[in-house]
Design a protein around this motif. Structure first.
Motif, PDB file in Angstrom:
ATOM      1  N   ALA A   1       0.854  -1.183   0.000  1.00 49.73           N
ATOM      2  CA  ALA A   1       0.000   0.000   0.000  1.00 49.73           C
ATOM      3  C   ALA A   1       0.890   1.232   0.000  1.00 49.73           C
ATOM      4  O   ALA A   1       1.973   1.224   0.567  1.00 49.73           O
ATOM      5  N   ARG A   2       0.409   2.282  -0.642  1.00 53.24           N
ATOM      6  CA  ARG A   2       1.079   3.579  -0.590  1.00 53.24           C
ATOM      7  C   ARG A   2       0.203   4.456   0.289  1.00 53.24           C
ATOM      8  O   ARG A   2      -0.919   4.781  -0.074  1.00 53.24           O
ATOM      9  N   LEU A   3       0.740   4.772   1.457  1.00 53.16           N
ATOM     10  CA  LEU A   3      -0.022   5.509   2.460  1.00 53.16           C
ATOM     11  C   LEU A   3       0.374   6.975   2.474  1.00 53.16           C
ATOM     12  O   LEU A   3       1.566   7.310   2.382  1.00 53.16           O
ATOM     13  N   SER A   4      -0.595   7.836   2.629  1.00 50.52           N
ATOM     14  CA  SER A   4      -0.349   9.267   2.740  1.00 50.52           C
ATOM     15  C   SER A   4       0.331   9.552   4.074  1.00 50.52           C
ATOM     16  O   SER A   4      -0.223   9.244   5.137  1.00 50.52           O
TER      17      SER A   4
ATOM     18  N   TRP B   1      11.380   3.320   0.773  1.00 48.05           N
ATOM     19  CA  TRP B   1       9.941   3.165   0.942  1.00 48.05           C
ATOM     20  C   TRP B   1       9.207   4.497   1.042  1.00 48.05           C
ATOM     21  O   TRP B   1       7.974   4.501   1.125  1.00 48.05           O
ATOM     22  N   LEU B   2       9.924   5.590   1.062  1.00 48.68           N
ATOM     23  CA  LEU B   2       9.309   6.911   1.179  1.00 48.68           C
ATOM     24  C   LEU B   2       9.518   7.639  -0.141  1.00 48.68           C
ATOM     25  O   LEU B   2      10.645   7.796  -0.601  1.00 48.68           O
ATOM     26  N   ASP B   3       8.416   8.055  -0.738  1.00 47.93           N
ATOM     27  CA  ASP B   3       8.471   8.737  -2.025  1.00 47.93           C
ATOM     28  C   ASP B   3       7.591   9.970  -1.937  1.00 47.93           C
ATOM     29  O   ASP B   3       6.367   9.870  -2.049  1.00 47.93           O
ATOM     30  N   GLY B   4       8.217  11.101  -1.696  1.00 49.01           N
ATOM     31  CA  GLY B   4       7.442  12.327  -1.570  1.00 49.01           C
ATOM     32  C   GLY B   4       6.510  12.277  -0.381  1.00 49.01           C
ATOM     33  O   GLY B   4       6.943  12.167   0.754  1.00 49.01           O
ATOM     34  N   GLU B   5       5.230  12.303  -0.652  1.00 45.71           N
ATOM     35  CA  GLU B   5       4.228  12.349   0.408  1.00 45.71           C
ATOM     36  C   GLU B   5       3.613  10.989   0.702  1.00 45.71           C
ATOM     37  O   GLU B   5       2.619  10.890   1.421  1.00 45.71           O
ATOM     38  N   LYS B   6       4.186   9.914   0.165  1.00 43.90           N
ATOM     39  CA  LYS B   6       3.651   8.557   0.359  1.00 43.90           C
ATOM     40  C   LYS B   6       4.731   7.652   0.930  1.00 43.90           C
ATOM     41  O   LYS B   6       5.902   7.758   0.586  1.00 43.90           O
ATOM     42  N   VAL B   7       4.308   6.743   1.805  1.00 43.38           N
ATOM     43  CA  VAL B   7       5.205   5.733   2.352  1.00 43.38           C
ATOM     44  C   VAL B   7       4.610   4.364   2.003  1.00 43.38           C
ATOM     45  O   VAL B   7       3.398   4.165   2.067  1.00 43.38           O
ATOM     46  N   THR B   8       5.471   3.456   1.582  1.00 42.68           N
ATOM     47  CA  THR B   8       5.027   2.121   1.203  1.00 42.68           C
ATOM     48  C   THR B   8       5.004   1.217   2.425  1.00 42.68           C
ATOM     49  O   THR B   8       5.938   1.205   3.223  1.00 42.68           O
ATOM     50  N   ALA B   9       3.926   0.452   2.548  1.00 44.76           N
ATOM     51  CA  ALA B   9       3.772  -0.503   3.646  1.00 44.76           C
ATOM     52  C   ALA B   9       3.246  -1.814   3.081  1.00 44.76           C
ATOM     53  O   ALA B   9       2.414  -1.822   2.174  1.00 44.76           O
TER      54      ALA B   9
END
Length: 103
Positions: A51-54, A87-95
């Motif tokens: 998931a890409r979380l805000s 895992w952090l891309d701009g304003e999204k973090v991957t989980a």
């Protein structure tokens, strides 16, 4: 912390725990993605496993839990770790998403 996804929607749980981040879903991938979007927390990244979380929505939801005085520093450290891992891309973090059908 983790995002719990169930028939009741998606919500952040254990917001004070900045040592882990994942999505625990009781639903199938399509419903999981819909619940994340409806809650404003993010979306599935690859259709199933991540998931890409805000970051902004996650922080707001997590900080509503009772958190320790040192929480902001632990939050920043969690994001720094995610950035080092890619895992952090701009304003999204991957989980990662863990599917756990309800009993």
């Amino acid at each position: 912390m983790f995002v719990h996804v169930s028939g009741d929607g998606a919500r952040v749980a254990e917001g004070d725990d900045c040592t882990r981040l994942h999505v625990a879903s009781e639903l199938d991938p399509a419903a999981t993605g819909a619940a994340l979007r409806e809650a404003g927390l993010g979306e599935l990244a690859d259709g199933r496993d991540d998931a890409r979380l805000s970051v902004e929505a996650l922080r707001a939801a997590a900080s509503r839990d009772p958190v320790g005085e040192d929480w902001p520093g632990r939050w920043d450290a969690m994001l720094a770790y995610a950035a080092r891992k890619g895992w952090l891309d701009g304003e999204k973090v991957t989980a990662h998403v863990e599917y756990r059908p309800s009993a």
